[in-house]
Design an enzyme around this catalytic site. Sequence first.
Site, PDB file in Angstrom:
ATOM      1  N   LYS A  81      -5.883   1.898   3.079  1.00 18.19           N
ATOM      2  CA  LYS A  81      -4.576   1.250   2.936  1.00 18.19           C
ATOM      3  C   LYS A  81      -3.590   2.251   2.342  1.00 18.19           C
ATOM      4  O   LYS A  81      -3.952   3.009   1.431  1.00 18.19           O
ATOM      5  CB  LYS A  81      -4.715   0.023   2.029  1.00 18.19           C
ATOM      6  N   SER A 156      -1.356  -8.613   2.274  1.00 15.91           N
ATOM      7  CA  SER A 156      -0.639  -7.383   2.580  1.00 15.91           C
ATOM      8  C   SER A 156      -1.516  -6.314   3.249  1.00 15.91           C
ATOM      9  O   SER A 156      -0.998  -5.401   3.866  1.00 15.91           O
ATOM     10  CB  SER A 156      -0.046  -6.787   1.301  1.00 15.91           C
ATOM     11  N   SER A 180      -4.496 -10.427  -0.889  1.00 15.41           N
ATOM     12  CA  SER A 180      -4.141  -9.405   0.103  1.00 15.41           C
ATOM     13  C   SER A 180      -5.320  -8.742   0.804  1.00 15.41           C
ATOM     14  O   SER A 180      -5.114  -8.019   1.777  1.00 15.41           O
ATOM     15  CB  SER A 180      -3.280  -8.322  -0.548  1.00 15.41           C
TER      16      SER A 180
END
Lengths: 488, 493
Positions: A81, A156, A180
Site C-alpha cells: 500500500k 482505503s 481499511s
Amino acid sequence: MNDELFRLTINDARAALRKREISAVELTRACLERISATEPKLNAFLTVAESEALTQAQAADQRLAGTQPAPALCGIPLGIKDIFCVRGMRTTCASRILENFVPPFDATVIVRLREAGAVFLGKLNMDEFAMGSSTENSAFGPTRNPYDLARVPGGSSGGSAAAVAADECLASLGTDTGGSIRQPAALCGIVGVKPTYSRVSRYGIVAFASSLDQVGPLTKTVRDGAIMMHALAGVDPRDSTCSARPVPDYESALNGELRNLRVGVPKEFFVEGMQPAVDDAVRATLKHLEAAGATAREISLPHSQYAVATYYLIATAEASANLARYDGIRYGFRAEAEDLNELYHRTRALGFGPEVKRRIMLGTFALSSGYYDAYYLKAQRVRTLIRKDFEAAFNTCDVIVTPTSPTTAFRLGEKTQDPLQMYLSDIFTISVNLAGLPALSMPCGYDSDGLPIGLQIIGPAFGEETILRAADALERSGSIARRRPSAV
Amino acid sequence: MAISDAYEAVIGLEVHTQLLTRSKIFCGCANEFGAAPNHNVCPVCMGMPGVLPVFNRRVLELTIRVGLATHSQISERSIFARKNYFYPDLPKGYQISQYERPLCVGGYIELPTGNGAPRRIQLARIHLEEDAGKNIHRPTASLVDFNRSGTPLLEIVSEPELRSAEEATAYLRELRSILRYLEVSDGNMEEGSFRCDANVSVRPCGATELGAKTEIKNLNSFKFVEKAIKHEIERQTAVLKAGGKIMQETHLWDPERGETRPMRSKEYAHDYRYFPEPDLPELYVPPELVEQIRAQAPEVPAARRARYARDLSLSAYEIDVLTQEREVGDYFEAMVAAGIETKAAANWTMTEVLRASNESTETFSNAVPPPAQTAALLKLVAQNEISLNAAKTAFAAMCKSGQDAATTVKALGLAQVSDEATISQVCDQVLSAEADKVAQFHAGREKLFGFFVGQVVKAMKGNANPKVVNEVLKRKLAMAGRPSPSDLPSSGA
C-alpha cells in the site's frame, strides 16, 4: 502451471520455491506480466517497481540456492500500500502533496519483509491518506473491483485488495484505521487481517489516526494471512506504542479445530438496511460453524451504535495534527507564494483532496478551545465504554462474528456525494479499531450479482491465533465455494 | 518595591532550558550546539511522514533532578501532549510538550536576601518538551536549520509572585545556578540554552486580583530581562495612572530601542488545540527511580550557602561569591581540604582564581590550575618559601602553562631565600655601599631601616625572606654601634 504462477498462494509458492520447482524470478515475472495485463482495467498500482522487484527476486533465488535455510517469505512477490515508506521508492499516500516524495528510510515492516526475503512489486492505490472506503479519494484515479469494473474495491486499502483478488501479487500490505483492510478484503473476496493495536510497528507508515492505525496483510487464504502476520508482528524500538509480547507461530495455531468455539453474535450488528444477501450469508456461515461443533449465542455491544460518531471525532482530531507536517517547507509539493501564510494556504489547498480537507477541518474543530470537552473528550469517554463492551462480551465468548460490511461492493460514484453514507460502510469494523482488537475478514459467500460477501471474526486483545484458527478451519471446511473475479 | 507607591508589579517567569543530554529527546541525533546547519538531523526530527518519537530516558532523570532540587512533586504518571501551530521551524506542525499532568508540579525556589530569611518563590510546574529548529532570514530567502529541532527542553513556570525587575533577575540567577549545579543545563542565555519569557502586570497596591498581563518575549540576557520588565512596569503604570486600560498582548523586547513593542495579534493569537500525544505511552516514573536520583542528588546552591554560613566563618558577601557557580565553591573547598586555611583559600579563590577564569576564554577548569596545585603554591607562602607576590606571579604563570607549583616557582626563580649566610652577605654589601646612610641611621634617622630592607630585597630580586632580612639587618646595625631601636618597623615585603 508456468503461465499461471501468479495464481499461487504464498503457502504453495513457498513450497515450490524451496523445492526449486520455480524460481523467484519466474514468479516475479509472472506477476509483473499479470500486472501489465490487468492494470489498464484495475488501476491498483500507483508505482510498479519492475527492476527493483527483479533485483530482489534474483537475490532471493541466490538465497534459495544457498545452504542456509531460506527466510519465511523468500522470493514471494508482494504489493505494498502506498502508505508505507520504502527507501528510494516513491511514496505518495495517493496525495498530490506527496506526489514526488521519495522516503530516505524504510518502515519497520518493510525492513522485516526485506529480511524475510520478500519481493516488492510496487506501491498500491488507496484513498488519499487512507481516508475513505472506496479508493475513489485517490488523487491518481480510483481502483476498480475485479469482480465488476463499475464497482469500487472498497477502501482505503482498495488497491491492496484488488491486486490480490486479481492475482497481480501473492499478497499485499494494508493499513486499517476504521476498517481499511477488512472492508476492501470483503468487497474483493479475499482475506484481510487487522491485528491487535500495538501488535505491528507503525514506524514509517504515513500516519492517519495514530491511536487507531494498524498494519496488516491482505491475502488469498487465511493460512497466508498467518504466514504474513508472523513476518510483520513484533516489538520495535522505534515505536513506543508497539507491544513487546512474544510473537506466536500463527501458522501452527491453524489446527482446523472449531469444536467448543464459543461464538458471540452481537444483536446490534444485524441492522435494518443491511443487504439481505449479506445477512443470509453470515447466518448461513454461523449455522455451518455450529454444525462443526461451535456454539453461537447472541451478545450485546450496546455502545457500538456510537462507534461511527466517536471514530469521526478521534480519528479526525489525530489526523488534523498528523497532516500538519505537509506544509510545503521540507518535502513534498510546494505551491508558489509571496509570503509564508500564502505558501501554507496554497500548498495545502492545492495539495490535499476534498475528503482530507473535510477531515482536517472536522478534527481541528473537535480540538478547538471551547469544543474540546464536548467533542474530543466525550469521544474518548465513549471509546472507553466501547472497549468495555467488548471486554464484557469476551467473558462469555471466544470470538465475535459479524458481517464485515453491510453491503457488497457499491458502484463508483454511488456514495461520493454523500460522505455520511460512505462513512456508514465501515459501521461494523470501526468499533474494533476503537477497542484496539484483532479482527479479520474472509469471504463467506456471494450475492446475486456474484459480488463477494465478507465475514468478520473479532478476537480479544492478542487473540490473533484464535481468529486465524477459526477462519482457517472454516476456509478448509469447504463450506464457501470461492469464485474467481470475472472481470479480469 | 513598586515603581509607584500606588501600584505594584506582578511578574511570573517562564524559563526554557535545554538539557545537557548526548542525544535529542525523541531521536538518536546528537544534541550539540554549533554543528553545520542541518547536520544533526534524521527523519524523526525532520518530521518525515510516518516517523514516531521515542522518549530519551536520560531526559527523565535530569528533569527529576531539577524537580527534587526545587521541591516539586514528581508525578508518578504524566503524559505528553501535542501543541499545534504552524511555523517553518516546527517540522511536524505540532510540538510534543506536556499540558495536562506535567512531570513536576508545584515546588519553590528560595532567593537569598542577605542576612534575612530567604524569599520563597513558588513554582507552578516543570514540564518537558522538544525545541524547534531555527529560522535564518536572508535578504533573498529564509532558511531553516533543524539541528535544534528535538533538543530536550524543560519549561519551568513560576507563579506570579515576583514583585520587581530586580527580584525577577535574582530568581533567574538562582534558577540558572541550580541548573548548573545539577549539571542539567549550561544556562547559556546568549546561545539560547536558557531562555526567558516574562508575564508582567501591574495592579493597585492592596488589590488581590491580577491585572491584564503582557507576555514579553526575546529576553536573551539578564540585562534585557531586567530592563524589559522595568520598562514594561513603567509603561503599564503610566497607562493605568492616565486612566487607560492594559491590553492582554504579547510584546517583543527590542534591545536596540530599549523598549517593548506589541506583536501583531496574528503572530500570537493561537489556539494550540492541545491533546494527548497518541504516539507516546503515559510516562511512568517508578518511586524507586525518584529515590535513587534523590540519593545521588548533588548539593544545590541554597544548601551550600547554608552549610558555609553554618560551618565556615565567611561573610554573606563571600558566601555569595563562592556559591554562585558550583565549580568555584568546589575549587575553594578542594583548597581547604588540601590544608589551606579557610580565609586564605576564600580570598585566593575570590581574587586570583576568579580573575584568571574571567580573563580566560577557556572553561573554568581549563582556565585555572587544579586546586591541589594552587594549594601547594599557597603552602609555599605559608612556609615562607615564597612571598605572596611571588605566589601571584607563579599562579598567573601556572594558569597559562599548566605546570605544577614547585616547577613554576623554580623556573621563574621565585623561591624565597631564607638562608642567613646568603642574606647576611647581601646585607653587608648594602650596608657598606650605603655607609653615609648607616651613619645617619645611627644619628637617629631610624626611618632609614626600611630603606636598608628595601635595598636588600631589591638586590635579591624580591626573593629574600623579609623576616630574615629584618632580623639580620637589626643585628648588623646594632653590632655596628648602637643598640637597635626596640620598635623598628617591619618592612613587609
